[in-house]
Write a protein that holds these residues in place. Structure first.
Motif, mmCIF file in Angstrom:
data_model
loop_
_atom_site.group_PDB
_atom_site.id
_atom_site.type_symbol
_atom_site.label_atom_id
_atom_site.label_comp_id
_atom_site.label_asym_id
_atom_site.label_seq_id
_atom_site.Cartn_x
_atom_site.Cartn_y
_atom_site.Cartn_z
ATOM 1 N N LEU A 259 0.745 -1.582 0.068
ATOM 2 C CA LEU A 259 -0.452 -0.158 0.323
ATOM 3 C C LEU A 259 0.870 1.665 0.065
ATOM 4 O O LEU A 259 2.444 0.898 -0.109
ATOM 5 N N ASP A 277 -2.567 3.826 2.888
ATOM 6 C CA ASP A 277 -4.160 3.840 1.461
ATOM 7 C C ASP A 277 -4.641 2.726 1.789
ATOM 8 O O ASP A 277 -4.067 2.125 1.025
ATOM 9 N N HIS A 278 -5.798 2.261 2.244
ATOM 10 C CA HIS A 278 -5.794 0.916 2.544
ATOM 11 C C HIS A 278 -6.884 0.792 1.293
ATOM 12 O O HIS A 278 -6.280 -0.549 0.454
ATOM 13 N N VAL A 279 -7.368 1.663 0.216
ATOM 14 C CA VAL A 279 -8.299 1.734 -1.071
ATOM 15 C C VAL A 279 -7.378 2.573 -1.516
ATOM 16 O O VAL A 279 -8.084 2.879 -2.976
ATOM 17 N N ASN A 280 -6.493 2.611 -1.743
ATOM 18 C CA ASN A 280 -5.958 3.468 -2.361
ATOM 19 C C ASN A 280 -6.789 4.442 -3.339
ATOM 20 O O ASN A 280 -6.758 5.193 -4.433
#
Ligand code: RIB
Ligand code: CA
Length: 308
Positions: A259, A277-280
């Protein structure tokens, strides 16, 4: 043989991590470099040199940065004790480090073993940042850099959101996180969730009866009070040892993700926060393998084997 380079601010948990690396027959520790953090630099040097002596090992050990890049040093002697080793009266003075400059040693060692050095950082990232600033060409030559620092998920230990190593020198951490090195982040959440040693387990480890077993538990004398009163943990946690366990055996990390992680350079509560940023949503390229879960059983098995 694997080649390790360990950068540390040697206090009570770093010392146990050093024991785990030094007593592993598959590992050659090429050098130990000291950075100010938990304790002032000179105390950290003495603590590392004492630990080496207890392990019966002779590893080149160098002094590095005595303060962060820009900020004043804030130690964690309130956590680990004035000497950093539990204030139990160990003879932590009078030993001599290897002459030389830690920053140049980091650079030269990485260049001497291109794509073989496994770097493990257990303290603030000041030395690593200085080495990268002086010789940015070393970044792609590092096989793997395992960082004890930051928070993958959850809360901090020095502010509500920040972990001590990153908080002490956030500017250094940003340089390292943006360097392009192959990095793995073992945050304080991994220690809090998987590396807590309660009184019963502490006694069980001490009962192994070796000098290393007794040393590893006795030096946690002060941190156990901090854990029970401030971080409200069931016993003391061992952040550097579980990070070292993951560096020694990657299977200890049971859930990871690549990530983008950004270090917040600020003052106040978000100083040194590692924003994952877990979900970009930033659409920025991943710069870190973040560890989210680990095997407590594997960690404890490695810890007990190291001190036998
Ligand atoms: O936040 C935990 C980290 O800070 C550990 O490396 C501990 O030794 C201190 O340096
Ligand atoms: Ca440390």
């Amino acid at each position: 043989m694997r080649h390790f380079l360990i950068d540390t601010d040697t206090a009570s948990d770093d010392a146990v991590a050093l024991v785990m690396a030094l007593m592993d027959p598959k590992i050659q520790v090429e050098a130990i470099t000291l950075v100010a953090g938990n304790v002032p630099l000179d105390q950290g040097l003495q603590n590392a040199l004492y630990t080496l002596e207890l392990c019966g090992k002779q590893i080149p050990t160098y002094a590095g940065a005595a303060q962060p890049l820009l900020r004043e040093l804030h130690t964690a002697q309130f956590v680990h004790g004035t000497d950093g080793m539990g204030d139990i009266g160990l003879p932590l003075q009078g030993r001599t480090p290897t002459p030389g400059n830690a920053i140049d040693v980091i650079i030269d060692t990485i260049k001497a073993f291109p794509n073989e050095i496994e770097l493990v950082t257990l303290g603030p990232l000041t030395n690593i940042a200085l080495a990268l600033a002086k010789a940015p060409e070393i970044a792609p030559l590092v096989k793997q850099c395992t960082i004890m620092g930051g928070v993958g998920k959850g809360r901090g230990n020095i502010t509500p959101v920040s972990e001590f190593n990153i908080w002490v020198d956030p500017e250094a951490a940003k340089i390292v996180f943006d360097s392009g090195m192959k990095m793995k982040m073992v945050g304080w959440d991994i220690s809090r969730n998987h590396a807590c040693i309660d009184l019963e387990l502490c006694e069980e480890i001490k009962a192994i009866g070796t000098p290393l077993a007794e040393f590893s538990m006795d030096i946690q004398n002060i941190v156990k009070n901090f854990s029970s009163t401030i971080t409200k943990l069931p016993g003391f946690d061992l952040p550097d040892p579980i990070a070292m366990a993951i560096a020694l055996d990657e299977s200890v990390a049971t859930e990871t993700a690549y990530l983008y992680v950004e270090v917040i350079i600020a003052d106040g509560l978000t100083r040194g926060q590692t924003v994952v940023d877990h979900v970009n949503v930033t659409q920025k390229a991943p710069n870190m393998e973040v560890v989210f879960e680990a095997s407590r059983a594997k960690f404890l098995s490695m810890l007990k084997a190291a001190v036998k």
